[in-house]
Write a protein that holds these residues in place. Structure first.
Motif, PDB file in Angstrom:
ATOM      1  N   ARG A   1       0.829  -1.217   0.000  1.00  0.00           N
ATOM      2  CA  ARG A   1       0.000   0.000   0.000  1.00  0.00           C
ATOM      3  C   ARG A   1       0.856   1.256   0.000  1.00  0.00           C
ATOM      4  NH1 ARG A   1      -4.754  -1.890   4.167  1.00  0.00           N
ATOM      5  NH2 ARG A   1      -5.825  -3.220   2.677  1.00  0.00           N
ATOM      6  N   THR A   2       1.943   1.238   0.732  1.00  0.00           N
ATOM      7  CA  THR A   2       2.845   2.391   0.774  1.00  0.00           C
ATOM      8  C   THR A   2       3.474   2.620  -0.591  1.00  0.00           C
ATOM      9  OG1 THR A   2       3.284   1.969   3.115  1.00  0.00           O
ATOM     10  CG2 THR A   2       4.831   3.408   1.954  1.00  0.00           C
ATOM     11  N   ILE A   3       3.864   1.537  -1.250  1.00  0.00           N
ATOM     12  CA  ILE A   3       4.408   1.663  -2.607  1.00  0.00           C
ATOM     13  C   ILE A   3       3.370   2.310  -3.520  1.00  0.00           C
ATOM     14  CG2 ILE A   3       5.102   0.350  -4.661  1.00  0.00           C
ATOM     15  CD1 ILE A   3       6.452  -1.652  -2.701  1.00  0.00           C
ATOM     16  N   GLY A   4       2.134   1.850  -3.423  1.00  0.00           N
ATOM     17  CA  GLY A   4       1.066   2.419  -4.242  1.00  0.00           C
ATOM     18  C   GLY A   4       0.876   3.904  -3.997  1.00  0.00           C
ATOM     19  N   VAL A   5       0.904   4.290  -2.737  1.00  0.00           N
ATOM     20  CA  VAL A   5       0.755   5.708  -2.392  1.00  0.00           C
ATOM     21  C   VAL A   5       1.904   6.526  -2.972  1.00  0.00           C
ATOM     22  CG1 VAL A   5       0.818   7.359  -0.469  1.00  0.00           C
ATOM     23  CG2 VAL A   5      -0.635   5.333  -0.322  1.00  0.00           C
ATOM     24  N   LEU A   6       3.127   6.028  -2.819  1.00  0.00           N
ATOM     25  CA  LEU A   6       4.286   6.766  -3.323  1.00  0.00           C
ATOM     26  C   LEU A   6       4.256   6.896  -4.840  1.00  0.00           C
ATOM     27  CD1 LEU A   6       7.186   5.359  -1.112  1.00  0.00           C
ATOM     28  CD2 LEU A   6       6.144   7.620  -0.995  1.00  0.00           C
ATOM     29  N   VAL A   7       3.958   5.794  -5.521  1.00  0.00           N
ATOM     30  CA  VAL A   7       3.930   5.833  -6.981  1.00  0.00           C
ATOM     31  C   VAL A   7       2.820   6.761  -7.470  1.00  0.00           C
ATOM     32  CG1 VAL A   7       3.505   4.476  -9.075  1.00  0.00           C
ATOM     33  CG2 VAL A   7       5.023   3.584  -7.297  1.00  0.00           C
ATOM     34  N   SER A   8       1.637   6.654  -6.896  1.00  0.00           N
ATOM     35  CA  SER A   8       0.526   7.486  -7.378  1.00  0.00           C
ATOM     36  C   SER A   8       0.764   8.963  -7.099  1.00  0.00           C
ATOM     37  CB  SER A   8      -0.797   7.030  -6.771  1.00  0.00           C
ATOM     38  OG  SER A   8      -0.816   7.226  -5.372  1.00  0.00           O
ATOM     39  N   THR A   9       1.275   9.272  -5.916  1.00  0.00           N
ATOM     40  CA  THR A   9       1.557  10.672  -5.580  1.00  0.00           C
ATOM     41  C   THR A   9       2.615  11.241  -6.511  1.00  0.00           C
ATOM     42  OG1 THR A   9       0.992  10.269  -3.273  1.00  0.00           O
ATOM     43  CG2 THR A   9       2.283  12.242  -3.747  1.00  0.00           C
ATOM     44  N   ASN A  10       3.666  10.468  -6.735  1.00  0.00           N
ATOM     45  CA  ASN A  10       4.730  10.915  -7.624  1.00  0.00           C
ATOM     46  C   ASN A  10       4.221  11.063  -9.053  1.00  0.00           C
ATOM     47  OD1 ASN A  10       7.541  11.533  -8.213  1.00  0.00           O
ATOM     48  ND2 ASN A  10       7.583   9.558  -9.234  1.00  0.00           N
ATOM     49  N   LEU A  11       3.376  10.127  -9.483  1.00  0.00           N
ATOM     50  CA  LEU A  11       2.838  10.189 -10.840  1.00  0.00           C
ATOM     51  C   LEU A  11       2.000  11.446 -11.037  1.00  0.00           C
ATOM     52  CD1 LEU A  11       2.376   8.961 -13.629  1.00  0.00           C
ATOM     53  CD2 LEU A  11       0.485   7.648 -12.632  1.00  0.00           C
ATOM     54  N   ILE A  12       1.167  11.739 -10.082  1.00  0.00           N
ATOM     55  CA  ILE A  12       0.335  12.943 -10.172  1.00  0.00           C
ATOM     56  C   ILE A  12       1.208  14.181 -10.327  1.00  0.00           C
ATOM     57  CG2 ILE A  12      -1.220  14.460  -8.866  1.00  0.00           C
ATOM     58  CD1 ILE A  12      -2.425  11.829  -7.669  1.00  0.00           C
ATOM     59  N   ASP A  13       2.243  14.282  -9.488  1.00  0.00           N
ATOM     60  CA  ASP A  13       3.151  15.435  -9.562  1.00  0.00           C
ATOM     61  C   ASP A  13       3.873  15.494 -10.907  1.00  0.00           C
ATOM     62  OD1 ASP A  13       2.438  16.182  -7.007  1.00  0.00           O
ATOM     63  OD2 ASP A  13       4.226  15.348  -6.051  1.00  0.00           O
ATOM     64  N   CYS A  14       4.364  14.344 -11.373  1.00  0.00           N
ATOM     65  CA  CYS A  14       5.110  14.311 -12.633  1.00  0.00           C
ATOM     66  C   CYS A  14       4.228  14.656 -13.822  1.00  0.00           C
ATOM     67  CB  CYS A  14       5.744  12.935 -12.836  1.00  0.00           C
ATOM     68  SG  CYS A  14       7.123  12.608 -11.726  1.00  0.00           S
ATOM     69  N   VAL A  15       3.005  14.129 -13.857  1.00  0.00           N
ATOM     70  CA  VAL A  15       2.090  14.422 -14.959  1.00  0.00           C
ATOM     71  C   VAL A  15       1.725  15.899 -14.953  1.00  0.00           C
ATOM     72  CG1 VAL A  15      -0.262  14.030 -15.822  1.00  0.00           C
ATOM     73  CG2 VAL A  15       1.177  12.081 -15.190  1.00  0.00           C
ATOM     74  N   ARG A  16       1.441  16.427 -13.787  1.00  0.00           N
ATOM     75  CA  ARG A  16       1.100  17.853 -13.679  1.00  0.00           C
ATOM     76  C   ARG A  16       2.253  18.716 -14.198  1.00  0.00           C
ATOM     77  NH1 ARG A  16      -0.355  18.379  -8.225  1.00  0.00           N
ATOM     78  NH2 ARG A  16      -2.393  17.618  -8.835  1.00  0.00           N
ATOM     79  N   ASN A  17       3.483  18.389 -13.777  1.00  0.00           N
ATOM     80  CA  ASN A  17       4.643  19.165 -14.232  1.00  0.00           C
ATOM     81  C   ASN A  17       4.855  19.027 -15.735  1.00  0.00           C
ATOM     82  OD1 ASN A  17       5.182  20.073 -11.639  1.00  0.00           O
ATOM     83  ND2 ASN A  17       6.615  18.425 -11.193  1.00  0.00           N
ATOM     84  N   ALA A  18       4.662  17.822 -16.277  1.00  0.00           N
ATOM     85  CA  ALA A  18       4.831  17.619 -17.722  1.00  0.00           C
ATOM     86  C   ALA A  18       3.804  18.434 -18.499  1.00  0.00           C
ATOM     87  CB  ALA A  18       4.714  16.135 -18.050  1.00  0.00           C
ATOM     88  N   GLU A  19       2.564  18.433 -18.022  1.00  0.00           N
ATOM     89  CA  GLU A  19       1.519  19.194 -18.710  1.00  0.00           C
ATOM     90  C   GLU A  19       1.811  20.689 -18.671  1.00  0.00           C
ATOM     91  OE1 GLU A  19      -2.108  17.945 -16.867  1.00  0.00           O
ATOM     92  OE2 GLU A  19      -2.245  16.119 -18.076  1.00  0.00           O
ATOM     93  N   GLU A  20       2.336  21.164 -17.561  1.00  0.00           N
ATOM     94  CA  GLU A  20       2.672  22.589 -17.454  1.00  0.00           C
ATOM     95  C   GLU A  20       3.762  22.968 -18.451  1.00  0.00           C
ATOM     96  OE1 GLU A  20       3.710  23.251 -13.352  1.00  0.00           O
ATOM     97  OE2 GLU A  20       1.624  23.150 -12.681  1.00  0.00           O
ATOM     98  N   ARG A  21       4.664  22.018 -18.729  1.00  0.00           N
ATOM     99  CA  ARG A  21       5.747  22.266 -19.691  1.00  0.00           C
ATOM    100  C   ARG A  21       5.332  21.921 -21.117  1.00  0.00           C
ATOM    101  NH1 ARG A  21       8.603  19.484 -15.503  1.00  0.00           N
ATOM    102  NH2 ARG A  21       8.568  17.618 -16.800  1.00  0.00           N
ATOM    103  N   GLY A  22       4.092  21.457 -21.283  1.00  0.00           N
ATOM    104  CA  GLY A  22       3.605  21.096 -22.611  1.00  0.00           C
ATOM    105  C   GLY A  22       4.166  19.784 -23.125  1.00  0.00           C
ATOM    106  N   GLU A  23       4.623  18.935 -22.235  1.00  0.00           N
ATOM    107  CA  GLU A  23       5.206  17.650 -22.624  1.00  0.00           C
ATOM    108  C   GLU A  23       4.162  16.535 -22.529  1.00  0.00           C
ATOM    109  OE1 GLU A  23       8.431  17.148 -19.906  1.00  0.00           O
ATOM    110  OE2 GLU A  23       9.568  18.823 -20.698  1.00  0.00           O
ATOM    111  N   ASP A  24       4.443  15.440 -23.236  1.00  0.00           N
ATOM    112  CA  ASP A  24       3.578  14.262 -23.206  1.00  0.00           C
ATOM    113  C   ASP A  24       3.854  13.478 -21.929  1.00  0.00           C
ATOM    114  OD1 ASP A  24       1.769  12.331 -24.032  1.00  0.00           O
ATOM    115  OD2 ASP A  24       3.282  11.224 -25.159  1.00  0.00           O
ATOM    116  N   SER A  25       2.795  13.033 -21.267  1.00  0.00           N
ATOM    117  CA  SER A  25       2.961  12.319 -20.007  1.00  0.00           C
ATOM    118  C   SER A  25       2.774  10.800 -20.141  1.00  0.00           C
ATOM    119  CB  SER A  25       1.979  12.869 -18.966  1.00  0.00           C
ATOM    120  OG  SER A  25       0.655  12.722 -19.427  1.00  0.00           O
ATOM    121  N   ASP A  26       2.565  10.313 -21.361  1.00  0.00           N
ATOM    122  CA  ASP A  26       2.342   8.882 -21.567  1.00  0.00           C
ATOM    123  C   ASP A  26       3.493   8.032 -21.026  1.00  0.00           C
ATOM    124  OD1 ASP A  26      -0.061   9.443 -22.734  1.00  0.00           O
ATOM    125  OD2 ASP A  26       0.620   9.068 -24.795  1.00  0.00           O
ATOM    126  N   GLU A  27       4.708   8.463 -21.298  1.00  0.00           N
ATOM    127  CA  GLU A  27       5.881   7.695 -20.847  1.00  0.00           C
ATOM    128  C   GLU A  27       5.960   7.655 -19.318  1.00  0.00           C
ATOM    129  OE1 GLU A  27       8.643   5.042 -21.574  1.00  0.00           O
ATOM    130  OE2 GLU A  27       7.543   6.049 -23.170  1.00  0.00           O
TER     131      GLU A  27
END
Length: 86
Positions: free
Chosen positions: A47-73
């Motif tokens: 569960r902790t792994i899931g929380v860390l991955v999901s939280t990090n993913l949300i942050d990374c996708v948000r940052n990629a979108e702000e920079r106009g980058e694709d978040s698929d990878e």
């Protein structure tokens, strides 16, 4: 990534569970009771792994979108991390 207090507390609880398992072994408790506690620890880690991955993913996708980058990878990488953790 910044790790919040809740996540750190999760890990401290897991640490306590594992110390408890060691104590149970030293006290020669029943195998099934030890396995039950180890299983609970593993579930808490998963569960902790899931929380860390999901939280990090949300942050990374948000940052990629702000920079106009694709978040698929980023999503693929997060899924791979979850798969590898099992």
């Amino acid at each position: 990534m910044e790790y919040d207090v809740q996540t750190k507390n999760r890990l401290k609880r897991i640490e306590g569970q594992l110390r408890g398992v060691l104590k149970m072994m030293e006290e020669e408790k029943e195998c099934k009771d030890i396995i039950t506690q180890l299983s609970a620890s593993r579930t808490a880690i998963d569960r902790t792994i899931g929380v860390l991955v999901s939280t990090n993913l949300i942050d990374c996708v948000r940052n990629a979108e702000e920079r106009g980058e694709d978040s698929d990878e980023l999503v693929k990488e997060a899924v791979n991390m979850l798969v590898k953790s099992r």
